[in-house]
Write a protein that holds these residues in place. Structure first.
Motif, PDB file in Angstrom:
ATOM      1  N   LYS A 100       0.778  -1.131  -0.037  1.00  8.79           N
ATOM      2  CA  LYS A 100       0.020   0.088  -0.130  1.00  8.79           C
ATOM      3  C   LYS A 100       0.861   1.333  -0.124  1.00  8.79           C
ATOM      4  O   LYS A 100       1.502   1.434   0.995  1.00  8.79           O
ATOM      5  N   ILE A 101       0.623   2.123  -0.908  1.00  7.92           N
ATOM      6  CA  ILE A 101       1.475   3.283  -1.081  1.00  7.92           C
ATOM      7  C   ILE A 101       0.392   4.562  -1.025  1.00  7.92           C
ATOM      8  O   ILE A 101      -0.417   4.768  -2.026  1.00  7.92           O
ATOM      9  N   ARG A 220     -13.204  -5.562  13.407  1.00  4.23           N
ATOM     10  CA  ARG A 220     -12.027  -6.373  13.768  1.00  4.23           C
ATOM     11  C   ARG A 220     -11.510  -7.288  12.784  1.00  4.23           C
ATOM     12  O   ARG A 220     -10.983  -8.331  12.862  1.00  4.23           O
ATOM     13  N   GLY A 221     -11.698  -6.771  11.244  1.00  2.00           N
ATOM     14  CA  GLY A 221     -11.081  -7.476  10.085  1.00  2.00           C
ATOM     15  C   GLY A 221     -11.811  -9.215  10.274  1.00  2.00           C
ATOM     16  O   GLY A 221     -12.929  -9.179  10.095  1.00  2.00           O
ATOM     17  N   GLU A 222     -11.003 -10.224  10.097  1.00  2.00           N
ATOM     18  CA  GLU A 222     -11.422 -11.539   9.906  1.00  2.00           C
ATOM     19  C   GLU A 222     -12.292 -11.782  10.982  1.00  2.00           C
ATOM     20  O   GLU A 222     -12.804 -13.075  11.064  1.00  2.00           O
ATOM     21  N   LYS A 223     -12.003 -11.180  12.392  1.00  6.52           N
ATOM     22  CA  LYS A 223     -12.867 -11.409  13.414  1.00  6.52           C
ATOM     23  C   LYS A 223     -14.355 -10.867  13.475  1.00  6.52           C
ATOM     24  O   LYS A 223     -14.877 -11.143  14.253  1.00  6.52           O
ATOM     25  N   THR A 246      -7.554  -4.701   1.630  1.00  3.52           N
ATOM     26  CA  THR A 246      -8.496  -4.713   2.697  1.00  3.52           C
ATOM     27  C   THR A 246      -8.539  -3.115   3.019  1.00  3.52           C
ATOM     28  O   THR A 246      -9.269  -2.751   3.720  1.00  3.52           O
ATOM     29  N   ALA A 247      -8.285  -2.344   2.096  1.00  4.75           N
ATOM     30  CA  ALA A 247      -8.194  -0.776   2.275  1.00  4.75           C
ATOM     31  C   ALA A 247      -9.518  -0.209   2.356  1.00  4.75           C
ATOM     32  O   ALA A 247      -9.664   0.825   3.180  1.00  4.75           O
ATOM     33  N   PHE A 283     -11.914  -9.297  -0.304  1.00  3.49           N
ATOM     34  CA  PHE A 283     -11.800 -10.211  -1.305  1.00  3.49           C
ATOM     35  C   PHE A 283     -11.890  -9.530  -2.736  1.00  3.49           C
ATOM     36  O   PHE A 283     -11.608 -10.295  -3.765  1.00  3.49           O
ATOM     37  N   SER A 284     -12.021  -8.373  -2.644  1.00  4.29           N
ATOM     38  CA  SER A 284     -12.285  -7.497  -4.241  1.00  4.29           C
ATOM     39  C   SER A 284     -11.206  -6.580  -4.410  1.00  4.29           C
ATOM     40  O   SER A 284     -10.212  -6.327  -3.504  1.00  4.29           O
ATOM     41  N   LYS A 285     -11.119  -5.987  -5.697  1.00  5.25           N
ATOM     42  CA  LYS A 285      -9.869  -4.972  -5.942  1.00  5.25           C
ATOM     43  C   LYS A 285     -10.275  -3.567  -5.258  1.00  5.25           C
ATOM     44  O   LYS A 285      -9.556  -2.881  -4.661  1.00  5.25           O
ATOM     45  N   GLY A 286     -11.799  -3.206  -5.185  1.00  2.03           N
ATOM     46  CA  GLY A 286     -12.117  -2.073  -4.577  1.00  2.03           C
ATOM     47  C   GLY A 286     -13.590  -2.531  -3.622  1.00  2.03           C
ATOM     48  O   GLY A 286     -13.503  -3.577  -3.244  1.00  2.03           O
TER      49      GLY A 286
END
Length: 312
Positions: A100-101, A220-223, A246-247, A283-286
């Motif tokens: 990520k930049i 919590r992301g994957e949680k 994940t952005a 799970f996607s590009k955006g």
């Protein structure tokens, strides 16, 4: 009416590579340009849900024009402040790992800052305002507090998704909802993420309620996520899949949650759809599509940790 405010919008350039090596030409096999910024993502999801909304923020240059044009194509109203300089372009590279930049963005003058605050002053009472994302150069963290104060006195329902510690000072103005993630919640209370057990998250969420927040949604992301209000605590799971980017996942979760509530879904269903949206976006590009969300909803579980009679 719903408004979204992205102080520092961006174009997100997604690129796919087989691998990323130093000192050589790395050629991509895929690229995609998307208008972005946390609250812009919220606007996009709300529009997908059929909910009219207006996107606000600072934009400049050819990249700013691209963002506004793309939002209008998605039937999103805009009320931007035009500034000198060029709206930033961020790069997300998916190779052997996710890279990520993220750029700084343009410098905002005092005049332009005041112009945006005046736009917020004109938002009609009983509207909802999402404020999400970081601040561009030239604007200090007290900008968030000024917005919270305007919303409090003008009867605007404020939703905050910011990592700044100024969030804690905003709580005095009783925002409708705040959405910290694990890292942000730990930072607010000077803890490490490893200390955030489920019980600790609930304890800290209740502290935030006592400070003035009306609702707290900890992503919590994957949680999954934990939702806390004065009378309810709910835990929602996530689901497994191949992570691409994940952005925008937290933005998808937040916007789907509020959007589903606006469409008169139950709190439980809103949380289930919100978690599915966060996962589908990761799970996607955006930003994910509605069909992506629907495909995952059946995999999400919800658990009631506390529920009191709301009517006494």
């Amino acid at each position: 009416m719903i408004y979204t405010l992205t102080p520092n919008p961006a174009i997100d350039l997604y690129v796919g590579l087989d691998q990323l090596k130093p000192s050589v030409v790395n050629r991509t096999y895929e690229e995609d340009y998307q208008p972005n910024g946390k609250a812009i993502n919220v606007s996009i999801i709300l529009s997908e849900l059929g909910i009219s909304n207006t996107a606000m923020g600072f934009i400049g240059g050819f990249s700013g024009e691209f963002i506004e044009q793309e939002l209008k194509k998605k039937s999103i109203n805009t009320s931007m402040v035009y500034v000198e300089g060029i709206t930033r372009i961020n790069v997300f590279a998916n190779a052997d790992k996710e890279y990520k930049i993220v750029n700084k963005g343009p410098l905002i003058s005092t005049t332009k800052k005041v112009e945006l605050l005046e736009k917020i002053q004109r938002i009609p009472a009983n509207s909802t305002l999402f404020v999400s994302g970081s601040l561009p150069g030239g604007i200090e963290d007290d900008f968030y507090i000024k917005i919270a104060k305007i919303c409090y006195y003008n009867n605007i329902k404020l939703i905050l998704d910011i990592s700044s510690h100024a969030l804690l000072e905003c709580l005095a103005y009783k925002p409708l909802l705040i959405k910290p993630n694990d890292d942000e919640l730990a930072s607010f209370f000077q803890l490490s993420v490893s200390e955030l057990t489920q019980e600790k998250i609930i304890e800290l969420s209740q502290t935030l309620l006592n400070m003035g927040a009306q609702q707290v949604l900890v992503s919590r992301g994957e949680k999954g996520a934990i939702y806390t209000s004065s009378n309810r605590i709910l835990k929602v799971s996530s689901t497994k899949g191949t992570v691409v980017n994940t952005a925008c996942a937290g933005d998808a979760m937040l916007s789907t949650f509020i959007g589903k509530l606006d469409l008169n879904e139950s709190l439980e269903n809103a949380l289930i759809y919100a978690s599915a949206a966060g996962a589908a976006t990761a799970f996607s590009k955006g930003i994910c599509s509605l069909s992506d969300i629907e495909a995952l909803v059946h995999e999400i579980q919800i658990e009631k940790l506390k529920e009191e009679n709301m009517y006494g």
